[in-house]
Design a protein around this motif. Structure first.
Motif: not given
Ligand code: ADP
Ligand code: MG
Length: 413
Positions: A282-297
């Motif tokens: 949800n954030s390209f910039e590496p800000v603290a607390g950003r969410e990173i996850k895997v989804v099927a595409t």
């Protein structure tokens, strides 16, 4: 085409060598001298044979459109080639001099003063406004100083400038020798194989990532004609996905490329392979607390990227799928990182491609071309697993695009 090895009567002959000393540097401190090292075989061969070398290269950019003369001077100062001449002197067992001018009396005198086996590096070719315009007067002046020309600047061979194309054109007309250097020979041979695969080179697999579809249209077209499979990665994935009707959230999409993407998919008849999952944030910039996850595409299975998220790398299922495709390759060409490899969180895809290529061992001919691709491969320590990693970013892509043609090579034919 004549090669440097086939040149005759080199002793005492003045040879203009166009090299690519466009090294990363700041205030004359060179961060990576690879490009200087890459020119050593040619320079050493010529100097050992007793030739007198006038070596020229561009370094960085000088924006001649800038109206403020002081700013032009500052750009010149920031791109002084003297640092490369110094480094060359440390790397080669021949005297290396530097001429701070690259035109006029000072240069002519310095060339005239060369002894057999000596090397004169002249100032950055881009100090001349006429260089990038291939100004005939400039090319004539440079050509008038020498008896022969050797092209060894693969990274500049896609540019028809005075120092790459103008000079050999003049010399050729005068019946003088113009030849390819060792680096050029290696690059042209290896990339030509990707342009014209040999028998036994199939399956030919290409991996195409990077940022923009629009930058790579001609590469995609060309590879689709030659390859058995083209694996797509990087930001351009999402233009293809959107073309197929998949919601892509905030992922980068080139709206004006959607029709082109659809046409590609149609033409490819299943040979164009798209990722089936993505690492999103949800954030390209590496800000603290950003969410990173895997989804099927996987579009056929209703995959999608939710609003507010963008895809930054291929996911684990794609890594596995691509590894399988890569494992079948006899010939492989890779351009473009498949994720935002500059950030730790999105390196896994690009590293997985490296691992899969490594697993091929010597069973396939593998080539990596492209500026960022080559630096990713180096950064992750996989440079030596490839049959060839091109030293030219733009030039390697243009060779693929233009069916093996480059202005700086064609002029030597
Ligand atoms: P090359 O120089 O090898 O031809 P490109 O210049 O086309 O490669 O692309 C490299 C850039 O693409 C890198 O800076 C990388 O961060 C970026 N990139 C790759 N995947 C993505 C993505 N999913 N989103 C945004 N940028 C990406
Ligand atoms: Mg790039």
């Amino acid at each position: 085409m004549l090669t440097v090895e086939q040149m005759k009567d080199l002793r005492g002959k003045k040879v203009y060598v166009r090299v690519d000393f466009n090294v990363p540097q700041k205030d004359g401190v060179i961060r990576d001298d690879n490009r200087i090292r890459a020119a050593l075989p040619t320079l050493k061969f010529l100097a050992d044979a007793g030739a007198r070398l006038l070596v020229m290269s561009h370094l960085g950019k000088i924006k001649w459109k800038e109206p403020d003369a002081e700013k032009i001077e500052a750009m010149k100062k920031a791109n002084n080639l003297e640092c490369a001449a110094k480094r060359l002197g440390e790397l080669i067992d021949h005297p290396v001099k530097f001429c701070p001018e690259n035109r006029g009396e000072a240069l002519a005198e310095a060339v005239a003063g060369l002894k057999d086996g000596e090397i004169l590096v002249a100032q950055n070719t881009r100090y001349q406004k006429g260089e990038e315009k291939n100004d005939p007067e400039l090319a004539k002046e440079w050509a008038s100083l020498v008896d022969a020309f050797v092209m060894d600047a693969f990274g500049s061979a896609h540019r028809a400038h005075a120092s790459t194309v103008g000079v050999p054109e003049v010399l050729k007309k005068e019946g003088k020798q113009v030849a390819l250097g060792y680096l050029m020979i290696k690059e042209v041979e290896n990339l030509s194989r990707c342009v014209e695969p040999k028998e036994g080179d199939h399956p030919y697999v290409a991996i195409l990532g990077g940022f923009k579809v629009s930058d790579k249209i001609k590469v995609i077209d060309s590879l689709l004609e030659k390859c058995d499979k083209v694996l797509i990665g990087g930001a351009m994935t999402y233009t293809f996905k959107k073309a197929l009707g998949m919601p892509v959230g905030n992922s980068p999409v080139e709206e004006d490329m959607l029709d082109y993407a659809r046409a590609c998919l149609e033409k490819a008849k299943g040979r164009l392979i798209l990722p089936i999952d993505a690492v999103i944030t949800n954030s390209f910039e590496p800000v603290a607390g950003r969410e990173i996850k895997v989804v099927a595409t996987d579009v056929t299975k209703g995959g999608s990227i939710p609003d507010g998220y963008e895809g930054c790398d291929v996911g684990p299922a794609t890594r596995e799928l691509y590894a399988k495709e890569i494992a079948s390759a006899k010939l492989l060409f890779w351009n473009g990182p498949v994720g935002v490899f500059e950030q730790d969180e999105f390196q896994a895809g690009t590293k997985a491609v490296c691992e899969a290529i490594k697993a091929l061992g010597g069973k396939a001919f593998t080539v990596c071309g492209g500026g960022d691709s080559a630096s990713a491969v180096k950064q992750f320590g996989y440079k030596d697993i490839f049959s060839h990693v091109s030293t030219g970013g733009g030039a390697s892509l243009e060779m693929i695009e233009n069916d093996g043609h480059l202005p700086g090579v064609d002029v030597l034919r």
